[in-house]
Design an enzyme around this catalytic site. Sequence first.
Site, PDB file in Angstrom:
ATOM      1  N   HIS A 253       1.001  -1.071  -0.069  1.00 53.76           N
ATOM      2  CA  HIS A 253       0.026  -0.011  -0.123  1.00 53.76           C
ATOM      3  C   HIS A 253       0.836   1.108  -0.066  1.00 53.76           C
ATOM      4  CE1 HIS A 253       1.181  -0.522   4.178  1.00 53.76           C
ATOM      5  NE2 HIS A 253       1.174   0.846   4.340  1.00 53.76           N
ATOM      6  N   ASP A 255       0.904   5.272   1.797  1.00 48.33           N
ATOM      7  CA  ASP A 255       0.221   6.053   3.270  1.00 48.33           C
ATOM      8  C   ASP A 255      -0.287   7.346   2.298  1.00 48.33           C
ATOM      9  OD1 ASP A 255       1.250   4.050   4.820  1.00 48.33           O
ATOM     10  OD2 ASP A 255       2.988   5.052   5.193  1.00 48.33           O
ATOM     11  N   HIS A 309       4.710   0.042  -0.066  1.00 46.78           N
ATOM     12  CA  HIS A 309       5.420  -0.693   1.092  1.00 46.78           C
ATOM     13  C   HIS A 309       4.684  -1.754   1.603  1.00 46.78           C
ATOM     14  CE1 HIS A 309       3.791   2.654   2.831  1.00 46.78           C
ATOM     15  NE2 HIS A 309       3.811   2.044   4.010  1.00 46.78           N
ATOM     16  N   ARG A 319       7.938  -8.350  15.940  1.00 47.52           N
ATOM     17  CA  ARG A 319       8.573  -7.106  15.252  1.00 47.52           C
ATOM     18  C   ARG A 319       7.659  -6.028  16.050  1.00 47.52           C
ATOM     19  NH1 ARG A 319       7.290  -3.911  10.822  1.00 47.52           N
ATOM     20  NH2 ARG A 319       9.308  -2.362  10.270  1.00 47.52           N
TER      21      ARG A 319
END
Length: 385
Positions: A253, A255, A309, A319
Amino acid sequence: MTAIMSNFSPSYSEEPKLTYDRRVVAPQTILKVSSAPQKGKPDQIQQIPSVGENPDASAAQASYGDIPVIDFSRLADDADAVCKQLGDAAAQWGAFQVINHGIPLDTMQKIESQGMNFFRSPSDFKLAAGSVYFPLNAEYPNSLLQRVERVAFTPGPKWKFQAKDINSLEDTLSRIWPDGNPLLREEMRKYLRGSEALNVQIMQLLARYLDLGEDFFTQHFHRAQDTWPRFAVRWNFYPSHPNPSENPGAKGHTDPGTLTILMQDRVGGLRIRRDGRWYGVKPIEGALVVNMGDSLEAWTNGRLKSVIHEVQVNTKLDRLSMINFVSPEPSLPLSPPAQLMDEDHPRVYREPLTYENLMEKRAEDIVDDGGSKAVRILDHFKIRK
Ligand SMILES: O=C(O)CCC(=O)C(=O)O
Ligand SMILES: [Fe+2]
């Protein structure tokens, strides 16, 4: 409240005692997938192959891409060179990392360890935080964020109510740590102040790079009664999963805002797409990752790139990232300046185009198609030739 909850209170006062595995991941466990560039269908919305759909995804290839790392300590002696390096990165990659940005490493580490403490807490404790906490996957099977637990430091249910002031984070802080966590509060305050300054610095450098005059973007920062841009701050926690092909953390996607300032831990897994290939964003201690968003691409007539990304979940390690989404005032027309349009560079996106338009389209897309297709929202606003 269950017995577990009332007895459980994760301690906040420990120095960055990291309760999770800090081993640096061997490079070969970070996937870098090369795939053929997308065949051009300019009039269609670009479909972004994501981890689960990409047959190459499990064929690990060692090495990260050459995503530029910009050293802000060089600004004092050689601002022109830094400006050029940063602008080229924004125009070519849509992303870069910044080191020596002024936010102390210690602050970043403390926030990281507090975040890990929270997500590693019993589920009852986390659920007691209420609507600011989003448990793993359960309610959002089709969202872009596939395998992510989240804490949203954003008051109110709507993106319009984002705020950057530490006061507006108080509510979330008191929900996630009902007994108080002054250490986290203090470090978040430092982090926010630092990222606010960094945002201004980067936007000025980008304006200078484009020969627009340093204040081209920042002159709009305090246009409204309230201050803009605003920050939506979020913790994303990606629990490990043994099978990488089944576990996209966040699907491909872009941002929607201007910049995204992101702090990632040592695990890695964030990847960006350039010219049809994925590149891992190498974890660098103390560095911040900066992505350009849709608003900035529109505002600069496509000169700066809103980067696609995604996040791959690690097979062994959990993470954590902390993400600061910077958005312009929702109704501000993101009109490219005349200098960025000429015969060779005609207007790329429809006018008027605002952050609000982008967010509305994004909500529709994610709701209407079940979110199963990752798309570049900006492509909906392209002027068709
Ligand atoms: O967690 C990350 O590294 C990135 C997450 C992301 O892209 C997002 O939440 O928009
Ligand atoms: Fe993102």
